[in-house]
Each structure stands twice: as structure tokens, then as C-alpha cells.
Design an enzyme around this catalytic site. Structure first.
Site, PDB file in Angstrom:
ATOM      1  N   THR A  31       1.062  -1.088   0.237  1.00  0.00           N
ATOM      2  CA  THR A  31       0.058  -0.271   0.013  1.00  0.00           C
ATOM      3  C   THR A  31       0.915   1.293   0.127  1.00  0.00           C
ATOM      4  O   THR A  31       1.771   1.259   0.698  1.00  0.00           O
ATOM      5  CB  THR A  31      -1.006  -0.054   1.235  1.00  0.00           C
ATOM      6  OG1 THR A  31      -1.764  -1.160   1.327  1.00  0.00           O
ATOM      7  CG2 THR A  31      -2.026   1.358   1.195  1.00  0.00           C
ATOM      8  N   LYS A  47       6.142   3.347   0.693  1.00  0.00           N
ATOM      9  CA  LYS A  47       5.343   2.036   0.282  1.00  0.00           C
ATOM     10  C   LYS A  47       5.486   1.264   1.464  1.00  0.00           C
ATOM     11  O   LYS A  47       6.754   0.589   1.955  1.00  0.00           O
ATOM     12  CB  LYS A  47       6.136   1.567  -0.917  1.00  0.00           C
ATOM     13  CG  LYS A  47       5.671   0.260  -1.481  1.00  0.00           C
ATOM     14  CD  LYS A  47       6.032  -0.096  -2.878  1.00  0.00           C
ATOM     15  CE  LYS A  47       5.195   0.701  -3.820  1.00  0.00           C
ATOM     16  NZ  LYS A  47       5.341   0.267  -5.024  1.00  0.00           N
ATOM     17  N   ASP A 144       9.125  -6.601 -13.278  1.00  0.00           N
ATOM     18  CA  ASP A 144       7.879  -6.116 -13.327  1.00  0.00           C
ATOM     19  C   ASP A 144       7.408  -4.947 -14.268  1.00  0.00           C
ATOM     20  O   ASP A 144       6.904  -4.095 -13.674  1.00  0.00           O
ATOM     21  CB  ASP A 144       7.373  -6.203 -11.895  1.00  0.00           C
ATOM     22  CG  ASP A 144       5.848  -6.555 -11.911  1.00  0.00           C
ATOM     23  OD1 ASP A 144       5.078  -7.038 -12.826  1.00  0.00           O
ATOM     24  OD2 ASP A 144       5.242  -6.051 -10.967  1.00  0.00           O
TER      25      ASP A 144
END
Length: 668
Positions: A31, A47, A144
Site C-alpha cells: 500500500t 510504500k 515487473d
């Protein structure tokens, strides 16, 4: 009835430093919050990794990997990468402190606007590849790459320009999370739509894996949809492993063949056929852009099918911070990002399922008193079970219980690496080595260990020695003197230096803003924390124009040139008041502010104007005097014989003469 939920982190002070202000986004890994760094009084993004990642037996391993990957990301400095400022663990909260980036992300831009123009697509790809190239040069792989991790920089008030810069976020986090979740849950986290075949089939990953993801991203940005939008993760993975990615022009027919070739090369199923890294891929993108017509670059695809952004789900609106890889503040699903590890062994959508449980029913027996033999057998079985239980307990104690763990020895930080390695090996621990710059620890000595000294580690585990490379030295760019201040500042920042406030200096030749000097020698090696100061031209110095009217010409010129002014002499003019050869007028006038090298124009007097001298010979002295005076002359008389006859016999000036000059008459 709506149920309001309160985030327990809102308003909390993390690690005694970061005050959580608002929640920005939530995704499968973490989150993201907007926070205030009380120590440095700046806005940052925090984060916070989901607590379940650090739970269980492998929790310590995750925290260790998380710290290692965060340190690696923090070493990556590039304008196109979201900066990592800090990392830490506060209780059960593992967090990263990152650069706060106002704006949005590519997923949101695709969701709201559909496909990008081809020119914007290539611009975004070039910026993403430039950031990845910086990482690949340092041996870092992102793992990613996807629209959620590409942030579009806004102006701080929510507005995003059509040509806004982009930044890549979340370097290394996919690796830290995947290594834990693979072993604990049998699931690999990652966005299957962008996974290269080798990741799906074997889990291997290198710089070419990032290039593959950028190829899929290129398809999505140019067409507005993913190649296999709307299919299940298993089906998408099957496509990636067994099929070549379709050409973008197959969905949008006007897209050039050069883009098809670019996407096909980037997404080759054989990694050996792809560009070796992002730097090579960047050259291909720039070459393609240079070859395309501006009219083609300005076009935007309007595919008939649903947009990829809609198929992929909502994205975080508004200001993003440090890479919000999931949904907005509402809870979202991560199903599209998860693949069971069993799928990595054999990719087949039609593989038959195998039963995993077998139910066996035993008939009920009527109770009978056991015989002596049966009692003996029962005791024997009991003894076997006790012994087996003891063996299992012993095995558990040393395999996964307290006996399987030890502590990392203390006293290894700050000592030479060989000595630290010997200390760890004496404790039965294997060692690996990584290197990092450090301002205080000498080169070759240990900065710290991972896990840290005193932390738990498995007795058969490995401890990473972080060995100092000494103070990081950077090379000062060349050709800074003579460059524009903005260009020189950008070059220094790209080289990793901090740039101080410039020093202004007047210069007659260098235009305003040109660099005159640098506080360190160009091309020299300097510490990374050196603050470089530029001396910048402020143009010619100001001067006050002096009074030169009435001065002799040469003296006036010398005065002005002595002040650095350029003198221009205009056309001369007659003057009855200013003597010939003296300054009659000047521009600018006395007291005006000018700058060195400015021009001052002087008008030089020619003296009085020339007028016709009346001929008064033969006239009486009085009428002769009046005629000359009327013409503007001074009159002088020389009388002979007492001026007996009072008649002008001679005059010394005839024709033209300067007005105001003297005419001498001889009278007798």
C-alpha cells in the site's frame, strides 16, 4: 448501507520520522501512502509491504531480501527512475521511503484515453528503456515492467501535459516478493500479460526479460489493448510460451511495419534473439522514430475491441507515489497477477486434473477384549510410535525448530572482508559477497551483513557480506565552460553531482547565462557528495554614462572607452556656442545607465556656420559697420590720418567666413 473503514496507518509516525498523511494506492504487494519526512521536511511516498509477506517461517527471509533489493534500488540514480530514499522495518511494518511523484500512471492514461499517438508511444518507450538501461548497466533487472509501474509526471496540481515525462518505479521489489511467495504459497506474483516465456517455464530472468515486457507494453500503447486481452491468466501464459506475439498492425492496420518488426524482435520467444539489454533496445526505438513520417507519428489508433486498460481493471487516479502497482484506495483483485507454480512445470490448458484426496471408510467392529498377543503387539506398536515420534521431534528440532537457527556473529562490521568471512565460517555459515560504496568504511572492509549482525539465520544458511568499495568517485563532465547554465547543470546532475547556487560574474564577451568557470576541474574524479558550483556570466557590467558635452573630442572618447563603452562619432554640426572639435551632443545623455560594450554616439561641433561677408569698401565707416554687424560679424577699424575722409579703403575678409568672426576695416 455503506461501511466506512479507517486505515490504521493514517496519522501514524513510521520509524519516528515519516508522518502518514493519506493513502494513495493499494496493490498486490504493498500500500502506498503520501507522507511527510519530518527530518528533512519534504513530501515522500511510503510504500508499506503487506504484512502477510513477512509472516511465517520465511518472514525473516523476506525481510532480508526486501532490505537487499531496496539497497540495490537506492544505488540506482537516473532521472527516469523513481528515487528510493530509505528503507526500514518498524515493528511488523516493512517500508520504503521513495520520491513522491505527482501525476498518474500509464494504466490510468490508457484507461481514460485509450491508445497513445505513435509518437507519444515511442517517446514513452524511449524513456522507459533509458531508465532500464541505467539499471541493466548496474546489473539490476526490474522483473515487473507494466503500465502501473510507469508513472506519468504531473505539475503538482493534478494536471498532466500530453508530452509529460515518465518515471519507472519498483526496481527489485518483484524479486523480493516472488522469492517468498513462490516458496510459501506456491504462487508467483507478477503480471502474466507481460511475462517472458522463460519466466513462465523456468523462472529465469535477465535484462532480456525486461525487454520482452517493454515489447508487450509497446503493443498495448500503440493499439490500446493487450495482445490477449480478456483471457484467463493460464491461457495468456500458454500464448506467451507457445506462440509469437501478434503484430500490432494486425489489430490497427495503418501501424507501420517498422513497429511490427520492433515488437517482434523485443518479444522473441528465444531470449537470444532479443536485444541484449535495454540500451540496445533504446537504439532500435530511436532509429524507428527517426525513420517515420511526422504525420504517422501524430496518429492515434482506434481499435474496435475493448481497451486493454478496461480489461486489466481500474488504476490509481491522481497523484501517484513511488509506483502504485495495483488499484486505487479501494480494494482490488490480484487474480490476474498470480500463477500457480505448478503451471511452470507443464503449460497445458487441457492437462487432466488428478485427485488429491482419497476417502476410505472402515467398517465398524464389535468391541472384543484384546488377547495377550494383541496386547503385546499394541505395546510394541506404541514403543515404535514413541521412538518414531522422538525421531521426528529430533528431526524437526534441527530441520525447522529452534535447533535450525543461529545468530549472525557480531563484530564483523568494519573489519576486512577476509577476517569477517573467517568469523562466519567458524560459526558454520556460508558467505556471499556484494559490494557497495560507503563514505566512512574503508575499501575492502565490511559495511554490514544481510541478515544484520545479531539477527537470526539458519544454521545451514548463508550470510551476505556487504563489502565497502570506498567512497564513490564520479567523473566531472567536460565542456561545461562555455555551455549554457541549464545544460551544464543537467550534465552535472546526470553524472551524479549536486549543483550549488551559481555565482554570477560580469563578462564583456560571454552572453548572460554562459558558464565561465567550474569549482572543480572538468574531467577530474570527485567524491559523489561534492557540491559543484558554476560561475555564470551576468553579461557586461552596468556603467553610468558621464557628461561629455563641451569636452574636446579626443578627451571625450578616452573617457568613454575607459569605461568599456564603444564610441561612435556621428555627423558633425555647426554651433555658435560650442567650439569646433568639441562635443556638441551625446546619446545616451549624462546619468543614463548603460552596460559595458554598449555604444555611445557623439556629435562633434564644426563651430559657427559660414556666412557671406558684405563688401563695404568705399562706404562710410558707420554704414559699413552696421552692414557687417547685421551679417553677424564683429568689426574692428584701423583709421589713418585720423579718418579724415571717413571712407573704408580696405577690408581683410571677403567671401564667406564663420559667423561671429572679426572683420577688420581700414578707414581714411
Amino acid at each position: 448501507m455503506a461501511i466506512a473503514t479507517t486505515d490504521p496507518l493514517l496519522g501514524r509516525l513510521v520509524d519516528g520520522r515519516y508522518e502518514i498523511v493519506a493513502r494513495v494506492a493499494r496493490g498486490g504487494m504493498a500500500t502506498v501512502y503520501r507522507a511527510t519526512d519530518r527530518r528533512l521536511d519534504r513530501e515522500v511516498a511510503i510504500k508499506v509491504m503487506h504484512p502477510h509477506l513477512a509472516d511465517g517461517v520465511d518472514g525473516a527471509a523476506f525481510v532480508s531480501r526486501f532490505r537487499r533489493e531496496a539497497r540495490a534500488a537506492a544505488r540506482l540514480t537516473h532521472p527516469g527512475v523513481v528515487a528510493v530514499y530509505d528503507q526500514g522495518v518498524d515493528g511488523d511494518t516493512s517500508y520504503l521511503a521513495m520520491e513522491y511523484v505527482p501525476g498518474t500512471n500509464l494504466r490510468r492514461e490508457l484507461h481514460t484515453s485509450g491508445a497513445l499517438t505513435l509518437g507519444r508511444t515511442l517517446d514513452v518507450l524511449a524513456q522507459v528503456l533509458a531508465a532500464l538501461a541505467a539499471a541493466h548497466r548496474k546489473g539490476l533487472v526490474h522483473r515487473d515492467v507494466k503500465p502501473e509501474n510507469v508513472l506519468v509526471v504531473g505539475d503538482g496540481e493534478g494536471d498532466v501535459a500530453p508530452d509529460a515525462a515518465v518515471k519507472v518505479a519498483d526496481f527489485g521489489l518483484a524479486r523480493a516478493v516472488t522469492e517468498v511467495t513462490t516458496t510459501t504459497t506456491g504462487t508467483v506474483l507478477g503480471t502474466v500479460a507481460y511475462l517472458a516465456p522463460e519466466v513462465i517455464t523456468s523462472g529465469s530472468c535477465d535484462a532480456r526479460t525486461d525487454v520482452y515486457a517493454v515489447g508487450v507494453l509497446a503493443y498495448e500503447l500503440a493499439t490500446g489493448t493487450l495482445p490477449y486481452a480478456g483471457e484467463t491468466p493460464i491461457q495468456v501464459a500458454f500464448h506467451h510460451v507457445h506462440e509469437d506475439l501478434p503484430a500490432p498492425s494486425g489489430r490497427v492496420d495503418w501501424l507501420p511495419g517498422g513497429l511490427d518488426a520492433l515488437v517482434g524482435t523485443f518479444t522473441a520467444r528465444d531470449p537470444a534473439l532479443r536485444p541484449a539489454d535495454a540500451g540496445v533496445a533504446l537504439e532500435a526505438v530511436e532509429t524507428l522514430r527517426a525513420s517515420l513520417d511526422p504525420e504517422v507519428l501524430s496518429r492515434r489508433a482506434e481499435p474496435a475491441g475493448p481497451r486493454a486498460a478496461e480489461a486489466a481493471g481500474p488504476a490509481a487516479p491522481g497523484a501517484l507515489a513511488g509506483g502504485a502497482e495495483g488499484t486505487d484506495v479501494a480494494e482490488g483483485t490480484d487474480a490476474v497477477d498470480e500463477i500457480p507454480t505448478a503451471f511452470f512445470q507443464e503449460v497445458s490448458p487441457s492437462a487432466p486434473s488428478q485427485p488429491t484426496d482419497l476417502l476410505v471408510e472402515q467398517p465398524t467392529e464389535v468391541y472384543r477384549r484384546p488377547s495377550r498377543r494383541r496386547r503385546a503387539v499394541a505395546w510394541a506398536l506404541t514403543l515404535v510410535l514413541v521412538l518414531a515420534g522422538g525421531g521426528l521431534g529430533t528431526w524437526w528440532w534441527f530441520a525447522d525448530g529452534p535447533g535450525a537457527w543461529t545468530s549472525v556473529p557480531t563484530g564483523v562490521a568494519g573489519v576486512p572482508a577476509d577476517d569477517a568471512r573467517t568469523t562466519l565460517e567458524r560459526s558454520g555459515l556460508d558467505t556471499t559477497t556484494s559490494r557497495a560504496f560507503h563514505d566512512d568504511v574503508p575499501e575492502g572492509s565490511v559495511v554490514t551483513t544481510v541478515p544484520a549482525p545479531g539477527d537470526r539465520v539458519r544454521t545451514d544458511g548463508s550470510v551476505e557480506l556487504v563489502v565497502s568499495r570506498g567512497v564513490q568517485m564520479l567523473t566531472v563532465p567536460r565542456e561545461l565552460v562555455g555551455a549554457d547554465r541549464k545544460d551544464a547543470t543537467a550534465a552535472l546532475k546526470d553524472a551524479g553531482f549536486s549543483v550549488g547556487e551559481p555565482t554570477d560574474a560580469h563578462d564583456d564577451e560571454a552572453p548572460r547565462g554562459e558558464v565561465l568557470d567550474v569549482s572543480v576541474a572538468e574531467g577530474s574524479r570527485q567524491r559523489h557528495d561534492t557540491v559543484v558550483t558554476l560561475t555564470v556570466s551576468d553579461g557586461p557590467a552596468p556603467v553610468q554614462v558621464p557628461q561629455e558635452v563641451g569636452k574636446e573630442k579626443d578627451a571625450a572618447v578616452a573617457d568613454l572607452e575607459g569605461l568599456g563603452l564603444v564610441v561612435k562619432v556621428g555627423d558633425p554640426e555647426y554651433s555658435e556656442d560650442v567650439p569646433k572639435g568639441h562635443v556638441l551632443a551625446q546619446d545616451p545623455e549624462q546619468g543614463a545607465t548603460a552596460h559595458r560594450t554598449d555604444t555611445v554616439t557623439l556629435t562633434i561641433s564644426q563651430g559657427p556656420p559660414l556666412v557671406e561677408v558684405p563688401n563695404v569698401v568705399g562706404k562710410r565707416s558707420e554704414p559699413a559697420r552696421k552692414a557687417l554687424e547685421k551679417a553677424g560679424f564683429e568689426v574692428k577699424e584701423n583709421a589713418y590720418l585720423g579718418g579724415l575722409l571717413d571712407t573704408v579703403r580696405f577690408q581683410d575678409t571677403t567671401g564667406e567666413a564663420p559667423k561671429g568672426s572679426t572683420v577688420t576695416l581700414t578707414v581714411w
